[in-house]
Design a protein around this motif. Structure first.
Motif, PDB file in Angstrom:
ATOM      1  N   ASP A 184       0.798  -1.214   0.000  1.00 14.23           N
ATOM      2  CA  ASP A 184       0.000   0.000   0.000  1.00 14.23           C
ATOM      3  C   ASP A 184       0.838   1.276   0.000  1.00 14.23           C
ATOM      4  OD1 ASP A 184      -2.362   1.490   0.095  1.00 14.23           O
ATOM      5  OD2 ASP A 184      -2.339   1.582   2.276  1.00 14.23           O
ATOM      6  N   ALA A 185       2.051   1.217   0.511  1.00 16.84           N
ATOM      7  CA  ALA A 185       2.857   2.428   0.704  1.00 16.84           C
ATOM      8  C   ALA A 185       3.115   3.139  -0.625  1.00 16.84           C
ATOM      9  CB  ALA A 185       4.184   2.077   1.373  1.00 16.84           C
ATOM     10  N   TRP A 186       2.920   4.461  -0.618  1.00 17.44           N
ATOM     11  CA  TRP A 186       3.180   5.258  -1.823  1.00 17.44           C
ATOM     12  C   TRP A 186       4.671   5.497  -2.031  1.00 17.44           C
ATOM     13  CZ3 TRP A 186      -1.035   9.691  -1.752  1.00 17.44           C
ATOM     14  CH2 TRP A 186      -2.305   9.104  -1.692  1.00 17.44           C
ATOM     15  N   ASP A 187       5.454   5.354  -0.994  1.00 11.12           N
ATOM     16  CA  ASP A 187       6.906   5.536  -1.068  1.00 11.12           C
ATOM     17  C   ASP A 187       7.561   4.185  -1.343  1.00 11.12           C
ATOM     18  OD1 ASP A 187       9.566   6.147  -0.845  1.00 11.12           O
ATOM     19  OD2 ASP A 187       9.492   6.686   1.288  1.00 11.12           O
ATOM     20  N   LEU A 188       8.130   4.023  -2.535  1.00  9.67           N
ATOM     21  CA  LEU A 188       8.724   2.745  -2.913  1.00  9.67           C
ATOM     22  C   LEU A 188       9.952   2.384  -2.081  1.00  9.67           C
ATOM     23  CD1 LEU A 188       8.447   2.878  -6.815  1.00  9.67           C
ATOM     24  CD2 LEU A 188       6.873   1.834  -5.169  1.00  9.67           C
ATOM     25  N   LYS A 189      10.502   3.348  -1.364  1.00  2.61           N
ATOM     26  CA  LYS A 189      11.657   3.078  -0.514  1.00  2.61           C
ATOM     27  C   LYS A 189      11.252   2.583   0.876  1.00  2.61           C
ATOM     28  CE  LYS A 189      14.246   6.722  -2.885  1.00  2.61           C
ATOM     29  NZ  LYS A 189      14.944   8.026  -2.757  1.00  2.61           N
ATOM     30  N   SER A 190       9.973   2.435   1.116  1.00 10.16           N
ATOM     31  CA  SER A 190       9.478   2.042   2.429  1.00 10.16           C
ATOM     32  C   SER A 190       9.838   0.589   2.734  1.00 10.16           C
ATOM     33  CB  SER A 190       7.959   2.200   2.503  1.00 10.16           C
ATOM     34  OG  SER A 190       7.322   1.168   1.761  1.00 10.16           O
ATOM     35  N   GLU A 191       9.760   0.251   4.018  1.00 12.63           N
ATOM     36  CA  GLU A 191      10.041  -1.113   4.445  1.00 12.63           C
ATOM     37  C   GLU A 191       9.013  -2.091   3.894  1.00 12.63           C
ATOM     38  OE1 GLU A 191      12.826  -2.135   6.029  1.00 12.63           O
ATOM     39  OE2 GLU A 191      13.398  -0.038   5.649  1.00 12.63           O
ATOM     40  N   GLN A 192       7.775  -1.629   3.677  1.00 12.83           N
ATOM     41  CA  GLN A 192       6.765  -2.508   3.089  1.00 12.83           C
ATOM     42  C   GLN A 192       7.239  -3.086   1.761  1.00 12.83           C
ATOM     43  OE1 GLN A 192       2.883  -0.834   2.492  1.00 12.83           O
ATOM     44  NE2 GLN A 192       2.258  -1.086   4.641  1.00 12.83           N
ATOM     45  N   HIS A 193       7.673  -2.241   0.857  1.00  8.99           N
ATOM     46  CA  HIS A 193       8.058  -2.704  -0.477  1.00  8.99           C
ATOM     47  C   HIS A 193       9.306  -3.579  -0.443  1.00  8.99           C
ATOM     48  CE1 HIS A 193       5.057  -0.523  -2.797  1.00  8.99           C
ATOM     49  NE2 HIS A 193       5.240   0.507  -1.996  1.00  8.99           N
ATOM     50  N   LYS A 194      10.144  -3.367   0.543  1.00  6.36           N
ATOM     51  CA  LYS A 194      11.348  -4.205   0.643  1.00  6.36           C
ATOM     52  C   LYS A 194      11.009  -5.652   0.978  1.00  6.36           C
ATOM     53  CE  LYS A 194      14.479  -0.396   1.758  1.00  6.36           C
ATOM     54  NZ  LYS A 194      15.340   0.248   2.774  1.00  6.36           N
ATOM     55  N   HIS A 206      13.230 -10.282  -1.392  1.00  5.57           N
ATOM     56  CA  HIS A 206      12.959 -11.727  -1.374  1.00  5.57           C
ATOM     57  C   HIS A 206      12.680 -12.260  -2.781  1.00  5.57           C
ATOM     58  CE1 HIS A 206      12.901 -11.849   3.015  1.00  5.57           C
ATOM     59  NE2 HIS A 206      12.216 -10.719   2.970  1.00  5.57           N
ATOM     60  N   PRO A 207      13.695 -12.227  -3.649  1.00 11.54           N
ATOM     61  CA  PRO A 207      13.490 -12.717  -5.015  1.00 11.54           C
ATOM     62  C   PRO A 207      13.194 -14.209  -5.085  1.00 11.54           C
ATOM     63  CG  PRO A 207      15.822 -12.293  -4.595  1.00 11.54           C
ATOM     64  CD  PRO A 207      15.076 -11.732  -3.430  1.00 11.54           C
ATOM     65  N   GLY A 208      13.564 -14.955  -4.034  1.00 12.48           N
ATOM     66  CA  GLY A 208      13.247 -16.371  -4.024  1.00 12.48           C
ATOM     67  C   GLY A 208      11.776 -16.647  -3.790  1.00 12.48           C
ATOM     68  N   LEU A 209      11.084 -15.713  -3.165  1.00 15.21           N
ATOM     69  CA  LEU A 209       9.660 -15.862  -2.900  1.00 15.21           C
ATOM     70  C   LEU A 209       8.817 -15.140  -3.939  1.00 15.21           C
ATOM     71  CD1 LEU A 209       7.433 -16.873  -0.974  1.00 15.21           C
ATOM     72  CD2 LEU A 209       7.713 -14.728   0.323  1.00 15.21           C
ATOM     73  N   TYR A 210       9.234 -13.937  -4.298  1.00 15.52           N
ATOM     74  CA  TYR A 210       8.475 -13.113  -5.233  1.00 15.52           C
ATOM     75  C   TYR A 210       9.256 -12.954  -6.536  1.00 15.52           C
ATOM     76  CZ  TYR A 210       5.632 -12.014  -1.138  1.00 15.52           C
ATOM     77  OH  TYR A 210       4.827 -12.093  -0.031  1.00 15.52           O
ATOM     78  N   ASP A 211       8.683 -13.472  -7.617  1.00 20.14           N
ATOM     79  CA  ASP A 211       9.387 -13.557  -8.900  1.00 20.14           C
ATOM     80  C   ASP A 211       9.374 -12.250  -9.672  1.00 20.14           C
ATOM     81  OD1 ASP A 211       9.591 -16.649  -8.880  1.00 20.14           O
ATOM     82  OD2 ASP A 211       7.456 -16.254  -8.604  1.00 20.14           O
ATOM     83  N   PHE A 212       8.450 -11.361  -9.350  1.00 23.99           N
ATOM     84  CA  PHE A 212       8.403 -10.045  -9.981  1.00 23.99           C
ATOM     85  C   PHE A 212       7.886  -9.048  -8.959  1.00 23.99           C
ATOM     86  CE2 PHE A 212       4.200 -11.786 -10.737  1.00 23.99           C
ATOM     87  CZ  PHE A 212       3.316 -10.728 -10.822  1.00 23.99           C
ATOM     88  N   TYR A 254      17.981  -0.665  -6.869  1.00 26.42           N
ATOM     89  CA  TYR A 254      17.975  -1.416  -5.611  1.00 26.42           C
ATOM     90  C   TYR A 254      17.940  -2.921  -5.858  1.00 26.42           C
ATOM     91  CZ  TYR A 254      16.640  -2.768  -0.849  1.00 26.42           C
ATOM     92  OH  TYR A 254      16.615  -3.341   0.401  1.00 26.42           O
ATOM     93  N   ILE A 255      17.186  -3.380  -6.857  1.00 26.85           N
ATOM     94  CA  ILE A 255      17.073  -4.817  -7.105  1.00 26.85           C
ATOM     95  C   ILE A 255      17.967  -5.278  -8.255  1.00 26.85           C
ATOM     96  CG2 ILE A 255      14.712  -4.818  -6.230  1.00 26.85           C
ATOM     97  CD1 ILE A 255      13.755  -5.204  -9.124  1.00 26.85           C
ATOM     98  N   SER A 256      18.915  -4.456  -8.664  1.00 25.24           N
ATOM     99  CA  SER A 256      19.725  -4.761  -9.849  1.00 25.24           C
ATOM    100  C   SER A 256      20.564  -6.029  -9.700  1.00 25.24           C
ATOM    101  CB  SER A 256      20.623  -3.575 -10.194  1.00 25.24           C
ATOM    102  OG  SER A 256      21.480  -3.258  -9.107  1.00 25.24           O
ATOM    103  N   SER A 257      20.858  -6.431  -8.462  1.00 23.35           N
ATOM    104  CA  SER A 257      21.618  -7.675  -8.281  1.00 23.35           C
ATOM    105  C   SER A 257      20.751  -8.900  -8.559  1.00 23.35           C
ATOM    106  CB  SER A 257      22.190  -7.747  -6.867  1.00 23.35           C
ATOM    107  OG  SER A 257      21.159  -7.728  -5.895  1.00 23.35           O
ATOM    108  N   HIS A 258      19.430  -8.740  -8.477  1.00 25.17           N
ATOM    109  CA  HIS A 258      18.479  -9.797  -8.827  1.00 25.17           C
ATOM    110  C   HIS A 258      17.387  -9.193  -9.715  1.00 25.17           C
ATOM    111  CE1 HIS A 258      20.253 -11.522  -5.102  1.00 25.17           C
ATOM    112  NE2 HIS A 258      20.128 -12.656  -5.768  1.00 25.17           N
ATOM    113  N   PRO A 259      17.714  -8.852 -10.955  1.00 28.17           N
ATOM    114  CA  PRO A 259      16.740  -8.182 -11.815  1.00 28.17           C
ATOM    115  C   PRO A 259      15.511  -9.052 -12.047  1.00 28.17           C
ATOM    116  CG  PRO A 259      18.645  -8.905 -13.082  1.00 28.17           C
ATOM    117  CD  PRO A 259      19.000  -9.092 -11.646  1.00 28.17           C
ATOM    118  N   ARG A 260      14.354  -8.408 -11.988  1.00 29.17           N
ATOM    119  CA  ARG A 260      13.071  -9.076 -12.181  1.00 29.17           C
ATOM    120  C   ARG A 260      12.141  -8.132 -12.924  1.00 29.17           C
ATOM    121  NH1 ARG A 260      11.867  -9.732  -6.049  1.00 29.17           N
ATOM    122  NH2 ARG A 260      13.709  -8.404  -5.895  1.00 29.17           N
ATOM    123  N   PRO A 261      11.104  -8.656 -13.580  1.00 28.67           N
ATOM    124  CA  PRO A 261      10.119  -7.758 -14.184  1.00 28.67           C
ATOM    125  C   PRO A 261       9.464  -6.878 -13.124  1.00 28.67           C
ATOM    126  CG  PRO A 261       9.847  -9.998 -15.018  1.00 28.67           C
ATOM    127  CD  PRO A 261      10.806 -10.079 -13.868  1.00 28.67           C
TER     128      PRO A 261
END
Length: 466
Positions: free
Chosen positions: A256-266, A271-277, A301-308
């Protein structure tokens, strides 16, 4: 001899099954092997562009749905959002459970028409190669005016009481306050086994249809502010179910957070092993330069595990509650130019839906894609000079193609000093979805780009091959 024939038969069956499984795997919507920032479908890279006028199209009567999907297909829109929602606000929606003669629901029995509509929707989108992003749970279904008539409400079913389920008869607060126990049932939360078993049965029923298709993506929730374990539980649950039937699924959560840098979005990013995109639709509450900067921060931020990175709902329409039409068009294009794997206009009244303006943006993007696919381009505003904040945005294939989006009238310089080639400069009128003008320009210097007039424009420069 009999043993040899039996071995040959067994080997042949095994070979055919392996070939069938491999073909299904190749055809499935999945991150593109050559560039995992984007999707591939039926073995080919694909840009997902969407504009549809509801969040749960599967609930629509067949004739309405077919007309809508045909209209999308005609402009090469290939991406829809589908919440498994059952809000009764248009008069034709259905609940998934059977209504008994004396007016209560039985959560162990199904309303077959609901599921027939879902199956029809999946079949019709599959026919048109339209990718479906399913949202399993939508918090708005279980609070305020939607909760009193809902089958999960203890007063409306024969399966449990208030005391047994831990559910109240009313939840009047905005669902963002996360007071609804419906979203705390999993083992690592409140372990509400009475309610969880019915939630599991619902998901199992949904998967019994969606697992038959290769054009499905899964998002656990609509803009949730719930606990991390809620979405993680359902992601693991769906993945486990898919493995039991040898299916491959691709999963995400929408916070829900409008700030993509928030802890919610992290919780998704980390967790690229759980969430594929990733789905960053809530970034569309941001405006102008901040909208672009936050998205580019995520890519880094996710460039080490790029995903769609998907944006299944772009807010903004005149008369709506989440920005105006300018915001909707600008946000959609900033994400497309910035490198999303998908972009869809949100439904009215909070978005442009499937309308003349959204259709023309999709048409314009497809015309640009013919010159150079977006997955071959890299965002890079550093080659723009004289640029004010939010004036213009560049994505490029250096020395070959340059695409510049202007949210409104503007004038910037594009540095082509390192290339000796000549270019064709074409201007796309975003609101009309048509090319406006074309001219030749010379490289080896700074090219001046000035929009023909006000509102949104895209300049495309392509090297002339002799």
């Amino acid at each position: 001899m009999v043993k040899i024939k039996l071995l040959v038969f067994v080997f042949g069956v095994s070979f055919l099954l392996n070939c069938q499984t491999k073909k299904e795997s190749d055809d499935r919507i999945q991150p593109w092997a050559e560039n995992p920032w984007y999707w591939q479908f039926k073995g080919e890279p694909v840009m997902l562009l969407g504009a549809s006028s509801d969040d749960n199209l599967f609930q629509w009567p067949a004739e309405m749905l077919v007309l809508h999907l045909d209209s999308m297909k005609s402009v090469e829109a290939n991406y829809v959002r589908n919440t498994m929602s059952d809000r009764l606000d248009r008069g034709f929606e259905l609940y998934p459970f059977k209504l008994l003669e004396y007016g209560k629901y039985d959560l162990t029995q199904w309303n077959e028409e609901y599921w027939q509509r879902f199956e029809f929707f999946l079949n019709e989108t599959a026919k048109r190669d339209i990718i479906v992003q399913i949202e399993v749970w939508d918090r708005f279904d279980y609070t305020r005016v939607n909760w009193p008539p809902h089958p999960y409400n203890p007063k409306n079913n024969v399966n449990y009481t208030e005391a047994e389920s831990g559910l109240d008869l009313e939840y009047p607060d905005h669902p963002g306050q996360n007071k609804q126990p419906f979203f705390f049932t999993t083992p690592n939360q409140r372990k509400n086994e009475v309610l969880l078993k019915f939630q599991q049965q619902f998901v199992d029923k949904m998967l019994s249809y969606s697992f038959n298709h290769s054009h499905i993506l899964y998002c656990m929730d609509n803009e949730t502010s719930g606990e991390e374990e809620w979405g993680a539980y359902w992601a693991r649950y769906i993945r486990t179910k898919s493995e039991e039937v040898s299916k491959k699924v691709y999963l995400t959560e929408m916070w829900d957070a409008w700030d993509l840098k928030s802890e919610q979005h992290k919780r998704t990013f980390d967790h690229p092993g759980l969430y594929d995109f990733c789905d960053i639709s809530q970034n569309n509450h941001q405006r102008d330069q901040a909208h672009w900067d936050n998205f580019q921060w995520v890519k880094n931020y996710i460039s080490s595990h790029p995903r769609p990175i998907n944006t299944v709902k772009t807010y903004g329409a005149d008369g709506g509650t989440h920005g105006n039409t300018n915001n909707g068009i600008d946000g959609w294009w900033r994400h497309v130019i910035g490198g999303v794997a998908s972009a869809r206009f949100h439904r009215p009244p909070s978005g442009l839906g499937l309308s003349e303006l959204s259709i023309n943006s999709v048409k314009a993007a497809r015309e640009i894609e013919k010159i150079c696919p977006f997955w071959e381009l890299t965002p890079n505003n550093e080659f723009l000079s004289g640029r004010d904040e939010n004036e213009a945005y560049l994505t490029e294939k250096p020395g070959e193609v340059y695409v510049v989006f202007f949210p409104d009238e503007g004038e910037v310089g594009l540095d082509l000093s390192e290339t000796n080639s000549d270019f064709i400069l074409k201007w796309m009128d975003v609101r009309k979805g048509e090319w406006f003008s074309e001219e030749n320009v010379t490289g080896s210097n700074r090219v001046n780009l000035k929009t023909p007039r006000r509102q949104e424009w895209v300049a495309v420069l392509k090297k002339i091959d002799f």
